[in-house]
Design a protein around this motif. Structure first.
Motif, PDB file in Angstrom:
ATOM      1  N   SER A  69      -1.594   7.279  -6.236  1.00  0.00           N
ATOM      2  CA  SER A  69      -2.162   7.188  -4.439  1.00  0.00           C
ATOM      3  C   SER A  69      -1.280   7.995  -3.713  1.00  0.00           C
ATOM      4  O   SER A  69      -1.874   7.400  -2.568  1.00  0.00           O
TER       5      SER A  69
ATOM      6  N   ASN B  71       0.965  -1.486  -0.310  1.00  0.00           N
ATOM      7  CA  ASN B  71      -0.078  -0.036   0.389  1.00  0.00           C
ATOM      8  C   ASN B  71       0.459   1.412  -0.206  1.00  0.00           C
ATOM      9  O   ASN B  71       0.498   2.244  -0.825  1.00  0.00           O
ATOM     10  N   ASP B  72       1.990   1.559   0.913  1.00  0.00           N
ATOM     11  CA  ASP B  72       2.551   2.451   1.311  1.00  0.00           C
ATOM     12  C   ASP B  72       4.000   1.490   0.883  1.00  0.00           C
ATOM     13  O   ASP B  72       4.083   1.150   2.310  1.00  0.00           O
TER      14      ASP B  72
ATOM     15  N   TYR C 285      -4.042  -7.471   2.970  1.00  0.00           N
ATOM     16  CA  TYR C 285      -3.607  -6.880   4.508  1.00  0.00           C
ATOM     17  C   TYR C 285      -5.079  -7.027   5.250  1.00  0.00           C
ATOM     18  O   TYR C 285      -4.584  -7.154   6.129  1.00  0.00           O
TER      19      TYR C 285
ATOM     20  N   ARG D 245      -4.566  -6.737  -3.354  1.00  0.00           N
ATOM     21  CA  ARG D 245      -4.505  -5.898  -1.993  1.00  0.00           C
ATOM     22  C   ARG D 245      -5.089  -5.837  -0.399  1.00  0.00           C
ATOM     23  O   ARG D 245      -3.868  -5.708   0.385  1.00  0.00           O
ATOM     24  N   ALA D 246      -6.110  -5.177  -1.273  1.00  0.00           N
ATOM     25  CA  ALA D 246      -6.694  -5.185   0.283  1.00  0.00           C
ATOM     26  C   ALA D 246      -7.150  -6.281   1.203  1.00  0.00           C
ATOM     27  O   ALA D 246      -7.502  -6.586   2.036  1.00  0.00           O
TER      28      ALA D 246
ATOM     29  N   PHE E 261       1.341   6.381  -3.335  1.00  0.00           N
ATOM     30  CA  PHE E 261       1.846   5.545  -1.995  1.00  0.00           C
ATOM     31  C   PHE E 261       4.123   5.587  -1.923  1.00  0.00           C
ATOM     32  O   PHE E 261       4.363   4.787  -0.907  1.00  0.00           O
TER      33      PHE E 261
ATOM     34  N   ARG F 139      -0.725  -1.359 -10.502  1.00  0.00           N
ATOM     35  CA  ARG F 139      -1.100  -1.512  -8.973  1.00  0.00           C
ATOM     36  C   ARG F 139      -2.367  -0.522  -8.704  1.00  0.00           C
ATOM     37  O   ARG F 139      -3.099  -1.218  -8.319  1.00  0.00           O
TER      38      ARG F 139
ATOM     39  N   THR G 174      -5.987  -3.502  -6.512  1.00  0.00           N
ATOM     40  CA  THR G 174      -6.723  -3.151  -5.887  1.00  0.00           C
ATOM     41  C   THR G 174      -7.358  -3.593  -4.714  1.00  0.00           C
ATOM     42  O   THR G 174      -6.722  -3.782  -3.073  1.00  0.00           O
TER      43      THR G 174
END
Length: 358
Positions: free
Chosen positions: A36, A11-12, A254, A250-251, A38, A241, A247
């Motif tokens: 975003s 994410n970051d 996490y 990735r969510a 990131f 990405r 997305t």
């Protein structure tokens, strides 16, 4: 290669600049701003304003690298690389020990009050690099490369951040951890890599030799497969990405990692593991690497007449197609499925990179 994977999976992301005077990837700064935001390139330790603390991070890194050398683990890890020539492509900082020491000291010398700390660190670093003189050049380079990895690992621990090490550092760092660290992202990507690995093993077995042996980093190989030239790699990774599928993946990752960290909703974690297992099995069935799963059913046949004996037959029925359709509709699984499917036809990252135009 690892930067491309981080762009898609994290994410970051923050890249430490304490050993550099210039930005690592100026283009990524611009791409991040459009996306975003990131990505950041900054001196992480400087934000704490405590050179004594940074000195301790370096001391721990020296200690761990020395343990790595004395135990023989450094040489064993070097042997796992695809070729000794890989050492030649390490950044220059890892091939010039004097420059390596100077760049580390630069991050401490910024304030006059750090003069004593700088002198002591200089002494320790000189002693450390001189102790590597007995090693072959390639192993000396790899030791400095490992040292920096340990520094980043300690820094990430200090800042409660996740460190995504260079793939050549992963085994090194794991060998010095008291407790193994595993991320759900690794489990998910590993599931996607199983399909190619099993196909590769089947082909090698058929030939009776290891005709396919190159390492295949799933995300990086997928990214480079969508690019037309090397200069497009970062932009391509950011576009992937930002896709809805990546997305969602990735969510999902996490969320699973949060549940594992908090040791909660274990049924959801188990469900996620089962989804990965089913996804891999369905792909292997498509490739003929595994038989279609079946369910056993008993069918009774009888005529509607008195005293007529019935006939029982056991049938094996394939799993219904709706199971696969449901999996394909789940957005995060669609992304992983596409990665796994593409892995079958794409060449490995190293091969693609050699063929790609500048």
């Amino acid at each position: 290669m690892d930067v491309l994977e981080a762009i898609v999976l994290v994410n970051d992301m923050v890249v430490d600049s304490s050993s550099r005077r210039n930005d690592a990837w100026p283009e990524l700064d611009d791409l991040s701003a459009i996306s975003s935001s990131f990505y950041r390139d900054t001196d992480i330790a400087e934000g704490y304003g405590d050179s004594a603390l940074e000195m301790e991070l370096y001391r721990l890194s020296i200690e761990k690298t020395r343990n790595l050398v004395s135990s023989g683990d450094l040489q064993r890890q070097l042997g796992f690389l695809p070729s000794m020539r890989e050492i030649e492509v390490l950044p220059v900082i890892y091939r010039d020990r004097a420059d390596f020491v100077e760049k580390i000291l630069d991050s401490i010398r910024s304030s006059p009050k750090n003069a004593g700390i700088s002198t002591e660190l200089h002494r320790q670093l000189n002693g450390f690099t001189q102790s590597l003189n007995v090693l072959p050049d390639a192993l000396q380079n790899f030791a400095l490369f490992a040292f920096r990895g340990f520094y980043y690992q300690e820094l990430a621990h200090l800042t409660s951040a996740s460190y995504m090490p260079h793939s050549w550092r992963s085994g090194i760092i794991r060998s010095q951890l008291n407790r193994s660290v595993s991320r759900f992202a690794d489990v998910a990507i590993g599931a996607g890599e199983k399909v190619r690995s099993k196909l590769q093993a089947a082909i090698n077995d058929e030939f009776g030799a290891q005709v396919i042996s190159a390492n295949f980093p799933l995300i990086a190989s997928f990214v480079i497969g969508q690019a037309s030239r090397r200069s497009d790699l970062l932009r391509t990774a950011v576009e992937i990405r930002d896709s809805a599928k990546a997305t969602a993946f990735r969510a999902w990752v996490y969320e699973m990692e949060r549940r594992i960290r908090n040791e909660q909703d274990l049924d959801k974690v188990k469900q996620a593991q089962d989804e990965l297992t089913t996804l891999v099995r369905e792909l292997e069935v498509d490739l003929g690497l595994q038989r279609k799963p079946t369910q056993e059913m008993t069918l009774t046949l009888a005529l509607p007449l008195p005293l007529t004996p019935s006939i029982e037959r056991t049938l094996h029925v394939s799993s219904p197609a709706w199971v696969r359709r449901v999996l394909r509709r789940r957005t995060h699984l669609v992304f992983l499925r596409e990665l796994a499917q593409e892995s079958i036809s794409l060449p490995p990252f190293v091969r693609s990179y050699q063929m790609l135009k500048l």
